[in-house]
Design an enzyme around this catalytic site. Sequence first.
Site, PDB file in Angstrom:
ATOM      1  N   LYS A   7       0.672  -1.151   0.014  1.00  0.00           N
ATOM      2  CA  LYS A   7       0.005  -0.039  -0.035  1.00  0.00           C
ATOM      3  C   LYS A   7       0.760   1.249  -0.080  1.00  0.00           C
ATOM      4  O   LYS A   7       0.586   2.048  -0.626  1.00  0.00           O
ATOM      5  CB  LYS A   7      -0.958   0.022   1.336  1.00  0.00           C
ATOM      6  CG  LYS A   7      -2.070  -0.934   1.108  1.00  0.00           C
ATOM      7  CD  LYS A   7      -2.753  -1.185   2.545  1.00  0.00           C
ATOM      8  CE  LYS A   7      -3.859  -2.283   2.260  1.00  0.00           C
ATOM      9  NZ  LYS A   7      -4.487  -2.758   3.567  1.00  0.00           N
ATOM     10  N   GLN A  35      -4.137  -1.451   9.590  1.00  0.00           N
ATOM     11  CA  GLN A  35      -4.064  -2.686   9.073  1.00  0.00           C
ATOM     12  C   GLN A  35      -4.791  -3.277  10.024  1.00  0.00           C
ATOM     13  O   GLN A  35      -4.476  -3.564  11.100  1.00  0.00           O
ATOM     14  CB  GLN A  35      -2.711  -2.849   8.548  1.00  0.00           C
ATOM     15  CG  GLN A  35      -2.685  -4.430   7.934  1.00  0.00           C
ATOM     16  CD  GLN A  35      -3.277  -4.642   6.603  1.00  0.00           C
ATOM     17  OE1 GLN A  35      -3.218  -3.336   5.890  1.00  0.00           O
ATOM     18  NE2 GLN A  35      -4.213  -5.326   6.168  1.00  0.00           N
ATOM     19  N   ASP A  77     -10.360   3.513   4.567  1.00  0.00           N
ATOM     20  CA  ASP A  77     -10.796   2.174   4.575  1.00  0.00           C
ATOM     21  C   ASP A  77     -12.331   2.124   4.313  1.00  0.00           C
ATOM     22  O   ASP A  77     -13.136   1.070   4.210  1.00  0.00           O
ATOM     23  CB  ASP A  77     -10.169   1.238   5.644  1.00  0.00           C
ATOM     24  CG  ASP A  77      -9.174   0.393   5.309  1.00  0.00           C
ATOM     25  OD1 ASP A  77      -9.325   0.249   3.865  1.00  0.00           O
ATOM     26  OD2 ASP A  77      -8.355  -0.214   6.137  1.00  0.00           O
TER      27      ASP A  77
END
Length: 289
Positions: free
Chosen positions: A54, A98, A121
């Site tokens: 990412k 994460q 997200d």
Amino acid sequence: MTATLLDGKALAETVRAEVRTGVEAFTQTHKRPPGLDVVLVGDNAASRIYTRNKEKASKEVGMRGRLHTLAETTSQDELLALLALLANDPEVDGILVQLPLPPHLAADRVLDAVPPEKDVDGFHPVNVGLLALGRPALVPCTPLGCMRLLAQSGTRLRGARAVVIGRSTIVGKPMAQLLLAEHATVTIAHSRTQDLPALCREADVLVAAIGKAEMVRGDWIKPGATVLDVGINRVTTSEGKSKLVGDVCFDEVKERAGLLSPVPGGVGPMTIACLLQNTLTAARRRLER
Ligand code: NAD
């Protein structure tokens, strides 16, 4: 019938190129690139690869990507302190924590500490609520990628029967909301659904987000349906080799479906591309508010 495959790799390249152009314009206007901060806690090997990818992907499109790697033993207060710093930093446009977090950390409290406008997200309750209301929100990356694949494929969603297998907050539920917003008639199936094969046979659009290798069989598919396979499962072949397969039995389903996303190369590549898109969207919205 043999299904036409949905090329997520190629479409992800298109999305990245669009984001790159947007990043250039943003950087010129605001005298700095959009910034994505990725937070990793602990030593999960898969998470380490995902977060590095990412960070790398954000740099490749011209963003300022930063990876914060914290020890497995990091306390909740230490993690919340870092998130508060990032929340208040005007040059941070997107924050991603994460998952999964080590078990001593309360994921809900941590995710709630990401400001909704930086929540690339799309997991913050405010963004989940906005999506449910059909209002502009930062939308979880995997379902966003699925919708882009569907749009590209020309699949008609208005009035279509859609079945989403899986009700996670990361994939299944937001996917169902997005399909509903496009006027599909949506059913969410899950581990306690009765007669799943019969339900799937009604679907013009079938999305499998289960996490069970090759569970969806060929005779579950309405001929000509569009099938999106979100699953990523590592299996060992009869020759003892390791390979990735989806939640859909590819060889059977390709004989019945009209359109099918393969694993790998379907939904997977779209997820990071949509994360980059969300970061650019978050940066624009914050500065252009
Ligand atoms: P999850 O474990 O949170 O949810 C799985 C869902 O499947 C649950 O809602 C459960 O009710 C349902 N389910 C389980 N067994 C079932 C059964 N026998 N019949 C019907 N439903 C059943 O998983 P998730 O995070 O939503 O991920 C699902 C899959 O998608 C996994 O393979 C994951 O690796 C993959 N994934 C891929 C991407 C990507 O970028 N392509 C992103 C996220 C997740």
